[in-house]
Design an enzyme around this catalytic site. Structure first.
Site, PDB file in Angstrom:
ATOM      1  N   GLU A   1     -35.082 -25.541 -34.436  1.00 50.43           N
ATOM      2  CA  GLU A   1     -35.690 -26.849 -34.613  1.00 50.43           C
ATOM      3  C   GLU A   1     -35.299 -27.780 -33.454  1.00 50.43           C
ATOM      4  O   GLU A   1     -36.133 -28.517 -32.929  1.00 50.43           O
ATOM      5  CB  GLU A   1     -35.269 -27.428 -35.972  1.00 50.43           C
ATOM      6  CG  GLU A   1     -35.749 -28.823 -36.279  1.00 50.43           C
ATOM      7  CD  GLU A   1     -37.268 -29.002 -36.238  1.00 50.43           C
ATOM      8  OE1 GLU A   1     -38.001 -28.011 -36.121  1.00 50.43           O
ATOM      9  OE2 GLU A   1     -37.702 -30.162 -36.261  1.00 50.43           O
TER      10      GLU A   1
ATOM     11  N   LYS B   1     -37.908 -29.485 -30.758  1.00 46.14           N
ATOM     12  CA  LYS B   1     -37.985 -30.944 -30.547  1.00 46.14           C
ATOM     13  C   LYS B   1     -37.867 -31.263 -29.062  1.00 46.14           C
ATOM     14  O   LYS B   1     -38.617 -32.073 -28.524  1.00 46.14           O
ATOM     15  CB  LYS B   1     -36.861 -31.682 -31.285  1.00 46.14           C
ATOM     16  CG  LYS B   1     -36.962 -31.787 -32.774  1.00 46.14           C
ATOM     17  CD  LYS B   1     -37.999 -32.756 -33.278  1.00 46.14           C
ATOM     18  CE  LYS B   1     -39.274 -32.041 -33.578  1.00 46.14           C
ATOM     19  NZ  LYS B   1     -39.420 -31.458 -34.887  1.00 46.14           N
TER      20      LYS B   1
ATOM     21  N   LYS C   1     -50.922 -34.213 -34.326  1.00 45.31           N
ATOM     22  CA  LYS C   1     -50.051 -34.223 -35.496  1.00 45.31           C
ATOM     23  C   LYS C   1     -50.428 -33.166 -36.513  1.00 45.31           C
ATOM     24  O   LYS C   1     -49.585 -32.503 -37.076  1.00 45.31           O
ATOM     25  CB  LYS C   1     -50.100 -35.612 -36.133  1.00 45.31           C
ATOM     26  CG  LYS C   1     -49.189 -35.781 -37.334  1.00 45.31           C
ATOM     27  CD  LYS C   1     -47.733 -35.749 -36.920  1.00 45.31           C
ATOM     28  CE  LYS C   1     -46.774 -35.886 -38.075  1.00 45.31           C
ATOM     29  NZ  LYS C   1     -45.423 -35.470 -37.686  1.00 45.31           N
TER      30      LYS C   1
ATOM     31  N   TRP D   1     -58.847 -34.033 -29.968  1.00 44.68           N
ATOM     32  CA  TRP D   1     -57.849 -33.104 -29.424  1.00 44.68           C
ATOM     33  C   TRP D   1     -58.658 -31.922 -28.932  1.00 44.68           C
ATOM     34  O   TRP D   1     -59.258 -31.190 -29.721  1.00 44.68           O
ATOM     35  CB  TRP D   1     -56.859 -32.691 -30.515  1.00 44.68           C
ATOM     36  CG  TRP D   1     -55.747 -31.822 -30.010  1.00 44.68           C
ATOM     37  CD1 TRP D   1     -54.577 -32.250 -29.440  1.00 44.68           C
ATOM     38  CD2 TRP D   1     -55.681 -30.389 -30.036  1.00 44.68           C
ATOM     39  NE1 TRP D   1     -53.797 -31.163 -29.116  1.00 44.68           N
ATOM     40  CE2 TRP D   1     -54.452 -30.011 -29.465  1.00 44.68           C
ATOM     41  CE3 TRP D   1     -56.541 -29.388 -30.477  1.00 44.68           C
ATOM     42  CZ2 TRP D   1     -54.055 -28.688 -29.327  1.00 44.68           C
ATOM     43  CZ3 TRP D   1     -56.154 -28.064 -30.346  1.00 44.68           C
ATOM     44  CH2 TRP D   1     -54.913 -27.726 -29.779  1.00 44.68           C
TER      45      TRP D   1
ATOM     46  N   CYS E   1     -58.366 -33.621 -34.634  1.00 41.17           N
ATOM     47  CA  CYS E   1     -59.102 -34.809 -34.250  1.00 41.17           C
ATOM     48  C   CYS E   1     -59.143 -35.736 -35.457  1.00 41.17           C
ATOM     49  O   CYS E   1     -58.852 -35.322 -36.575  1.00 41.17           O
ATOM     50  CB  CYS E   1     -60.516 -34.452 -33.844  1.00 41.17           C
ATOM     51  SG  CYS E   1     -60.613 -33.088 -32.693  1.00 41.17           S
TER      52      CYS E   1
ATOM     53  N   GLU F   1     -41.042 -30.256 -27.132  1.00 42.21           N
ATOM     54  CA  GLU F   1     -42.285 -31.004 -27.366  1.00 42.21           C
ATOM     55  C   GLU F   1     -42.189 -32.466 -26.959  1.00 42.21           C
ATOM     56  O   GLU F   1     -43.178 -33.054 -26.544  1.00 42.21           O
ATOM     57  CB  GLU F   1     -42.778 -30.861 -28.806  1.00 42.21           C
ATOM     58  CG  GLU F   1     -41.917 -31.496 -29.850  1.00 42.21           C
ATOM     59  CD  GLU F   1     -42.478 -31.326 -31.262  1.00 42.21           C
ATOM     60  OE1 GLU F   1     -43.693 -31.265 -31.432  1.00 42.21           O
ATOM     61  OE2 GLU F   1     -41.661 -31.276 -32.200  1.00 42.21           O
TER      62      GLU F   1
ATOM     63  N   HIS G   1     -27.147  -9.596 -26.262  1.00 44.40           N
ATOM     64  CA  HIS G   1     -28.074  -8.459 -26.179  1.00 44.40           C
ATOM     65  C   HIS G   1     -29.186  -8.711 -25.164  1.00 44.40           C
ATOM     66  O   HIS G   1     -30.214  -8.057 -25.202  1.00 44.40           O
ATOM     67  CB  HIS G   1     -28.656  -8.165 -27.569  1.00 44.40           C
ATOM     68  CG  HIS G   1     -27.602  -7.795 -28.564  1.00 44.40           C
ATOM     69  ND1 HIS G   1     -26.927  -6.599 -28.505  1.00 44.40           N
ATOM     70  CD2 HIS G   1     -27.054  -8.480 -29.594  1.00 44.40           C
ATOM     71  CE1 HIS G   1     -26.021  -6.550 -29.480  1.00 44.40           C
ATOM     72  NE2 HIS G   1     -26.080  -7.694 -30.148  1.00 44.40           N
TER      73      HIS G   1
ATOM     74  N   ARG H   1     -53.226 -38.006 -34.626  1.00 47.64           N
ATOM     75  CA  ARG H   1     -53.783 -36.684 -34.926  1.00 47.64           C
ATOM     76  C   ARG H   1     -54.406 -36.024 -33.702  1.00 47.64           C
ATOM     77  O   ARG H   1     -54.694 -34.839 -33.726  1.00 47.64           O
ATOM     78  CB  ARG H   1     -54.849 -36.816 -36.011  1.00 47.64           C
ATOM     79  CG  ARG H   1     -54.300 -37.305 -37.306  1.00 47.64           C
ATOM     80  CD  ARG H   1     -55.365 -37.294 -38.339  1.00 47.64           C
ATOM     81  NE  ARG H   1     -55.813 -35.941 -38.580  1.00 47.64           N
ATOM     82  CZ  ARG H   1     -55.788 -35.358 -39.771  1.00 47.64           C
ATOM     83  NH1 ARG H   1     -55.324 -35.991 -40.799  1.00 47.64           N
ATOM     84  NH2 ARG H   1     -56.221 -34.138 -39.927  1.00 47.64           N
TER      85      ARG H   1
ATOM     86  N   ASN I   1     -64.750 -32.368 -36.359  1.00 44.96           N
ATOM     87  CA  ASN I   1     -63.412 -31.755 -36.292  1.00 44.96           C
ATOM     88  C   ASN I   1     -63.588 -30.292 -36.656  1.00 44.96           C
ATOM     89  O   ASN I   1     -64.335 -29.980 -37.579  1.00 44.96           O
ATOM     90  CB  ASN I   1     -62.459 -32.360 -37.331  1.00 44.96           C
ATOM     91  CG  ASN I   1     -62.097 -33.777 -37.002  1.00 44.96           C
ATOM     92  OD1 ASN I   1     -62.440 -34.294 -35.947  1.00 44.96           O
ATOM     93  ND2 ASN I   1     -61.391 -34.420 -37.931  1.00 44.96           N
ATOM     94  N   GLY I   2     -62.826 -29.427 -35.999  1.00 39.53           N
ATOM     95  CA  GLY I   2     -62.907 -28.008 -36.332  1.00 39.53           C
ATOM     96  C   GLY I   2     -63.460 -27.221 -35.171  1.00 39.53           C
ATOM     97  O   GLY I   2     -63.507 -27.716 -34.026  1.00 39.53           O
TER      98      GLY I   2
HETATM   99  C1  F6R Z   1     -43.037 -30.161 -34.623  1.00 39.70           C
HETATM  100  C2  F6R Z   1     -44.178 -30.296 -35.506  1.00 39.70           C
HETATM  101  C3  F6R Z   1     -45.013 -29.098 -35.763  1.00 39.70           C
HETATM  102  C4  F6R Z   1     -45.399 -29.043 -37.247  1.00 39.70           C
HETATM  103  C5  F6R Z   1     -46.387 -27.895 -37.500  1.00 39.70           C
HETATM  104  C6  F6R Z   1     -46.726 -27.749 -38.972  1.00 39.70           C
HETATM  105  O1  F6R Z   1     -42.357 -31.356 -34.484  1.00 39.70           O
HETATM  106  O2  F6R Z   1     -44.453 -31.349 -35.994  1.00 39.70           O
HETATM  107  O3  F6R Z   1     -44.380 -27.931 -35.363  1.00 39.70           O
HETATM  108  O4  F6R Z   1     -44.240 -28.873 -38.001  1.00 39.70           O
HETATM  109  O5  F6R Z   1     -47.556 -28.127 -36.779  1.00 39.70           O
HETATM  110  O6  F6R Z   1     -47.299 -28.915 -39.465  1.00 39.70           O
HETATM  111  P1  F6R Z   1     -47.346 -29.234 -41.009  1.00 39.70           P
HETATM  112  O7  F6R Z   1     -45.947 -29.382 -41.477  1.00 39.70           O
HETATM  113  O8  F6R Z   1     -48.131 -30.489 -41.112  1.00 39.70           O
HETATM  114  O9  F6R Z   1     -48.011 -28.066 -41.670  1.00 39.70           O
END
Ligand code: F6R
Length: 617
Positions: free
Chosen positions: A490, A494, A612, A78, A2, A497, A513, A27, A104-105
């Site tokens: 990766e 992407k 984020k 969030w 949040c 998400e 397997h 965020r 937040n938390g």
């Molecule tokens: C995917 C993404 C997340 C972050 C993960 C770690 O696109 O953004 O998987 O990589 O939440 O976040 P950080 O790097 O901020 O610790």
């Protein structure tokens, strides 16, 4: 996750708070709200609370331009406890509606606290854990806001970044932190609060970062910080870096596309002055490790979550290959609770874009508790993980606003490759080998720029053809081997998400397997097959899926016509030495996610259910 923003000063606070919330929205964006301490109709001041479900834009529409009040708090949520409803949006107020709190938390003992408060007659209006806070603060309020918040927090278990305003104290805000970041900003006759300096960087550059279990009383003249147990503390003012400035979209329709295109520049920044062609080595001053220290390292553990974990996987392979150091990458949330064996000559690297990820922070603290050395590989300067590690390197990607991480990944990989080169040059590499690797790394930004010029904005060609296949699919496979297995993970992350397309990634040989049973005619398979030692073997795996009807999208090194012939859609990327290929092979995968998300009408920069910076476990 949040976002928190607060203001005490002489200006009308509402528009400032909304501007801050807009900057923080990446965020968390389920709902948003603000509480203003404003002159009441009759006697004295009262609270005006406005909350809306959805994006900050909905709140902006609801708040009148003339909104009064020079003290206020704002929040983007969030959801953790309780659905996305207006009642669950923050701020929450006490029964008398004279105390408002944003949080937040997670309050871990909220159920017990709520039961207790309900027995005392308190009526709850939301399903959130956070709502216990205003009621608890009210219970302890005897006229002193700071002491009321301090007493309330003494009963709370969990994590919090909170801000509280009181109708009885129009020029005061109380804030406290435990595991959820908060920064206080100094203005001229005004004081700001935020969970992320981005929110207030337009108004002030001078900040202090609160530490865990600290509480602060904020007025327009300044602040007093103390520990929750009452001990006073002093903090030095930090100057925010200029990188906080450039967080606008410019001419790009989405932050994600902008950030994909920024990679040649962000990568150059990350490499600047760190690769040293003269010696064939590399220099990461922030590590503060002498050659003798490097020789003494026996094992490297790389910790992170999501995209940062994938970068760590590339880093671990590079550590082994370039420095001949045993290395592993591990998902931070697993590491922190498995009681890992940690030795004095281990080195841990905590990889995080935000520097605030709760699971990664937990892993850092666990390693430190066991006597491990931990260094940060972090993007956000001054973030909690960077400060807790104390030593490390900044990856210098610049602000990454899109929820899906792109430029942070390439900078993280580059920083880890530089670390592997530095360690390798000390331990096993000769000057010629080191120089060849360093030169190859330094050449990547230009190669990336050339590739993005050709494919980045193209409205036809192989990226668009691939997206056509992907958007029609029920299910997509991503395959690769070695460092390309991490790139496959990766790419799959992407696409999930941003486009919400179900997909799976596998080290290519592992398919037979079990998972190959999922392949049928028309299943798109994205294979990452650069020209490295594993190329021939991966191409055999590609043949195996083709034989079962898969439609192969193949990413290969320029000029590899044999590989290209196996694919329905083939995408060349520039040549690079094997360990460096992830910096290039990931580019088409980022564009797949972006273009597929766009074609399917997704909210590209703010995908559903995500946030984020993941500051809860
Ligand atoms: C995917 C993404 C997340 C972050 C993960 C770690 O696109 O953004 O998987 O990589 O939440 O976040 P950080 O790097 O901020 O610790």
């Amino acid at each position: 996750m949040c976002g928190i923003v607060g203001y005490v000063g002489g200006r009308k606070a509402a528009q400032l708070l909304l501007d801050g919330l807009r900057r923080l929205e990446y965020r968390g964006y389920d709902s948003a709200g603000l509480a203003m301490v404003a002159p009441g109709a009759s006697d004295g001041f009262g609270l005006e609370v406005i909350r809306r479900v959805g994006h900050v834009a909905a709140l902006m529409e609801a708040v009148p331009a003339s909104q009064a009040g020079s003290t206020g708090i704002g929040h983007t949520r969030w959801a953790t406890h309780g659905g996305v409803t207006e009642a669950n949006a923050h701020p929450h107020v006490d029964g008398t509606e004279r105390i408002a709190v944003i949080h937040n938390g997670i309050i871990e003992n909220f159920a017990a606290l709520r039961d207790h408060l309900q027995e005392e007659g308190v009526v709850f209006r939301s399903e959130t854990d956070s709502e216990v806070l205003p009621h608890l603060i009210r219970k302890f309020y005897k006229g002193d806001p700071l002491e009321a918040a301090r007493s309330a927090l003494a009963l709370v278990h969990g994590t919090w970044g909170i801000a509280v305003v009181f109708a009885d104290h129009p020029g005061v805000m109380i804030a406290a932190r435990n595991g959820s970041p908060l920064v206080v900003g100094k203005g001229d006759g005004e004081t700001f609060l935020a969970s992320d300096p981005h929110a207030i960087a337009n108004y002030t550059r001078q900040v202090v970062y609160l530490e865990d279990r600290e509480i602060v009383k904020i007025t327009r003249e300044g602040w007093e910080i103390s520990r929750l147990d009452g001990r006073p503390v002093s903090h030095v003012l930090h100057e925010l870096g200029i990188e906080l400035g450039s967080s606008e979209k410019g001419l790009f329709p989405h932050y994600m596309l902008k950030e994909i295109h920024e990679q040649p520049e962000s990568l150059s920044r990350c490499l600047l002055g760190r690769v040293v062609p003269e010696t064939g080595g590399a220099k990461l001053g922030g590590f503060d490790l002498s050659p003798r220290d490097i020789v003494g390292i026996r094992r490297v553990g790389i910790l992170g979550c999501g995209t940062s974990y994938h970068a760590g996987q590339v880093g671990a392979v590079a550590m082994e290959q370039l420095a001949r150091l045993p290395a592993f990458a591990e998902i931070a949330s697993e590491f922190r609770y498995r009681n890992p064996v940690i030795q004095a000559d281990d080195l841990f690297l905590a990889v995080s874009q935000s520097g605030e990820t709760a699971d990664t922070m937990g892993a850092v603290q666990e390693a430190q508790t066991k006597g491990g050395r931990v260094m940060g590989v972090v993007n956000v300067v001054g973030s909690s993980i960077a400060r807790t590690c104390g030593r490390g390197v900044y990856v210098h990607s610049g602000p990454e606003i899109a929820v899906a991480s792109t430029k942070a990944f390439t900078s993280q990989v580059a920083a880890l490759l530089v670390a592997a080169l530095m360690f390798g040059r000390t331990r096993v590499l000769g000057p010629g080998e080191g120089r060849a690797f360093g030169d190859d790394l330094l050449a990547v930004p230009e190669r990336m720029a050339g590739w993005l010029d050709t494919y980045g904005m193209a409205h036809h060609g192989p990226i668009i053809d691939a997206v056509e296949l992907l958007t029609k699919a029920r299910f997509v496979f991503f395959l690769g081997r070695g460092v390309s297995a991490a790139v496959a993970m990766e790419g799959a992350l992407k696409l999930k998400e941003v486009a919400y397309i179900p997909c799976m990634s596998y080290p290519a040989a592992e398919m037979k397997h079990g998972p190959i049973a999922l392949i049928d005619a028309n299943t798109p398979v994205v294979a990452i097959v650069p020209n490295d030692l594993m190329r021939d073997k991966t191409l055999s795996n590609v043949q195996e899926v083709r034989a079962r009807g898969a439609r192969v999208i193949l990413i290969h090194t320029e000029g590899d016509h044999e590989a290209a012939r196996l694919a329905e859609v083939s995408i060349p990327v520039p040549k690079a030495s094997a360990l460096i290929t992830p910096l290039l092979t990931v580019l088409p995968l980022q564009l797949f996610a972006y273009r597929a998300g766009l074609a399917l009408g997704r909210d590209i920069d703010r995908p559903r259910n995500l946030a984020k910076s993941v500051t809860v476990e």
